[in-house]
Structure formats: C-alpha cells, structure tokens
Design a protein around this motif. Sequence first.
Motif, PDB file in Angstrom:
ATOM      1  N   ASP A   3       0.373  -1.185  -0.014  1.00  0.00           N
ATOM      2  CA  ASP A   3       0.110  -0.217  -0.007  1.00  0.00           C
ATOM      3  C   ASP A   3       1.109   1.269  -0.099  1.00  0.00           C
ATOM      4  N   ASP A   4       2.241   1.334   0.982  1.00  0.00           N
ATOM      5  CA  ASP A   4       2.758   2.873   0.165  1.00  0.00           C
ATOM      6  C   ASP A   4       4.037   2.286  -0.224  1.00  0.00           C
ATOM      7  N   THR A   6       5.412   2.912  -4.379  1.00  0.00           N
ATOM      8  CA  THR A   6       4.672   4.466  -5.399  1.00  0.00           C
ATOM      9  C   THR A   6       4.256   3.553  -6.639  1.00  0.00           C
ATOM     10  N   GLU A  43      -5.853  -1.862   1.544  1.00  0.00           N
ATOM     11  CA  GLU A  43      -6.217  -1.330   3.124  1.00  0.00           C
ATOM     12  C   GLU A  43      -7.265  -0.368   2.567  1.00  0.00           C
ATOM     13  N   PRO A 112      -8.826   8.668   5.468  1.00  0.00           N
ATOM     14  CA  PRO A 112      -7.896   8.552   6.391  1.00  0.00           C
ATOM     15  C   PRO A 112      -7.106   8.935   5.206  1.00  0.00           C
ATOM     16  N   ASP A 113      -6.398  10.862   5.164  1.00  0.00           N
ATOM     17  CA  ASP A 113      -6.016  10.825   4.045  1.00  0.00           C
ATOM     18  C   ASP A 113      -5.026  10.343   3.181  1.00  0.00           C
ATOM     19  N   ASP A 114      -3.704  10.098   4.546  1.00  0.00           N
ATOM     20  CA  ASP A 114      -2.967   9.373   3.668  1.00  0.00           C
ATOM     21  C   ASP A 114      -3.116   8.080   2.603  1.00  0.00           C
ATOM     22  N   VAL A 115      -4.550   7.424   2.615  1.00  0.00           N
ATOM     23  CA  VAL A 115      -5.175   6.385   2.211  1.00  0.00           C
ATOM     24  C   VAL A 115      -5.784   6.958   1.009  1.00  0.00           C
ATOM     25  N   GLU A 117      -4.643   9.624  -0.375  1.00  0.00           N
ATOM     26  CA  GLU A 117      -3.720  10.410  -1.119  1.00  0.00           C
ATOM     27  C   GLU A 117      -3.168   9.122  -2.558  1.00  0.00           C
ATOM     28  N   ARG A 118      -2.999   7.712  -1.953  1.00  0.00           N
ATOM     29  CA  ARG A 118      -2.693   6.572  -2.842  1.00  0.00           C
ATOM     30  C   ARG A 118      -3.507   6.489  -3.638  1.00  0.00           C
ATOM     31  N   ARG A 121      -3.358   8.345  -6.944  1.00  0.00           N
ATOM     32  CA  ARG A 121      -1.975   7.888  -7.677  1.00  0.00           C
ATOM     33  C   ARG A 121      -2.587   6.932  -7.819  1.00  0.00           C
TER      34      ARG A 121
END
Length: 281
Positions: A3-4, A6, A43, A112-115, A117-118, A121
């Motif tokens: 999930d993290d 790139t 995720e 969640p913001d980080d999810v 944003e992914r 991508r």
Amino acid sequence: MDDDDTLTTAHGSGNPDLLTVVGPWDGQIIFTAVHAGHDLRPEVRDLMVLDEATRYREEDPHSDRIGSGLDSGMVMHRSRFETDLNRARDTAVYLDPEDSWGLDVWRDGQLPDDVAERSRRVHDAWYEELAHRIAPMAARGPFVVYDLHSYNHRRDGPDAGPAPQDGNPDVNVGTGSLDREPWSPVVDAFTESMSTEVIPATGRRLDVRENVRFWGQNEGRWAHRLFPDTACVLALEFKKTFMDEWTGEVDEEHLAQLADALARTVPAVTAALREVEVPTP
C-alpha cells in the motif's frame, strides 16, 4: 504492490494488477474502460463498509469486454470506489456520501488522508500511461477514443420494470467536452453505423443518441485539453440490457453482439477521420 509503494505504470517497471494495455496502438481508434475494475487495495478494502453487491452494481462491469473487438485499448482493474478516473484528481476519491450517490462507503464515515492520497496516485498512474500511449497517435493526426461505460436502467429495484426508453437509449454518445463542429463527421459516422446494428438478443436496432443521459466527464475533458486539435473522445454509455444489474448475471450472447457491433463501427469512423482538418501550426 504494498500500500505504501509508489505506483508505476505499464511503460515503466509495470504494474499489471493496476491496468492492462491491450494491442499495438498503431492505429487511430482505441478504447478505454475506466470503470470496468472491481479490485481494491487491501487497505481500502479494510476500510470499506459498502457491500460488494452494491459496489458492483455501481461499477461498469464488462465494459472492457464491449471493447474487445478493437485492436488497442486500456483497462483499469481498480474499482471506481478506490479512485474514480472519470472525475478530476481532487474529487476522484469519494470522501462523503454526496460524492457517491448517497452511499455510505467508509467505516466511521471517513477515509484517512494518507489512504486517499495513495488512491489519487492510481488516478495519476492511469493518466500518465494514457498520455504516453496517446501522444504518438496525436503526432500521426486525428484520433478517436471510445470511452466505454455502462449504466443502470432498473433503479427502482430487482422486480421493477426498466426505465422508459425515451430517456434511456441503448447507447448514449457523450460529446459534452468535444468541439462538435470539426468532429461532426466522426460523431455522425459512429452514430449512424451503430444505429444500423440489429442485436439478435433483442430483435431490434440499437437506439443510439447523443447527450441524452450522459455528456462525458473527466477523460474526455482531459484529452481534449491536452490534444485540442487531434483528440475526439466519445463517451459511450451502454445500457445494462446485457446483464441483470441486480444479480450480476450476464447474457453472454447479448454482450458478444454488442462487442461485435462496436467493432463494426471502426471502418466508418476511420473514413470520417480523413475528413477532419487539423490546423496547421
């Protein structure tokens, strides 16, 4: 892919779980299926409360198969509920029910913001790959993208009748972001060719009309902005007469007939492309 990680696109190190590029891309007509996918990143799946049947009903299953008779195209495997490629990047991830037809999508009502944003991508990766593939076509001259979708017409429930034909054509041709005048030969050629098709599964000609239910969204706007003199995106919404939108059961014969009908538009559209005048730099 973790999930993290790139995201990488097919012309780079590749990510076949994300999208598939079909064919040689050496002609001037291709298809895309931005909403055909049903996959989710782990995720995203863990945070989703929307049930799978509802999610599947709001996606465009088998829209990629409608394009299977064309030589070249691109298919997204991720669900629109992870990222909606037919919206602009900043609105591509559904954050609130009003973003997703009133449906509650996320546990605790938020992502969640980080999810998020992914997920954006994924949007970036699709358009990077599409730009890479389309640029050589634009260099050769005018080109057409069949932007393939499908839509529900039995919204009142599994036992209700279909929506009236009047406002629900078998194929809706969306040209809302297209500068219609120079591309009239192409739009007319497509519509006339598709309208002559008799689908044996229904026993009648296809009802093909322009901008009745849908006008086209982000992919068309993106391509027309990036390649203003050479791009013609036709947002094609096929009514889900080829399947039961409530059970997901597919009429394979009907689906194959639609794919054949779409493929048979290519000669007429190719001929019409020769009539399009590209401005001299």
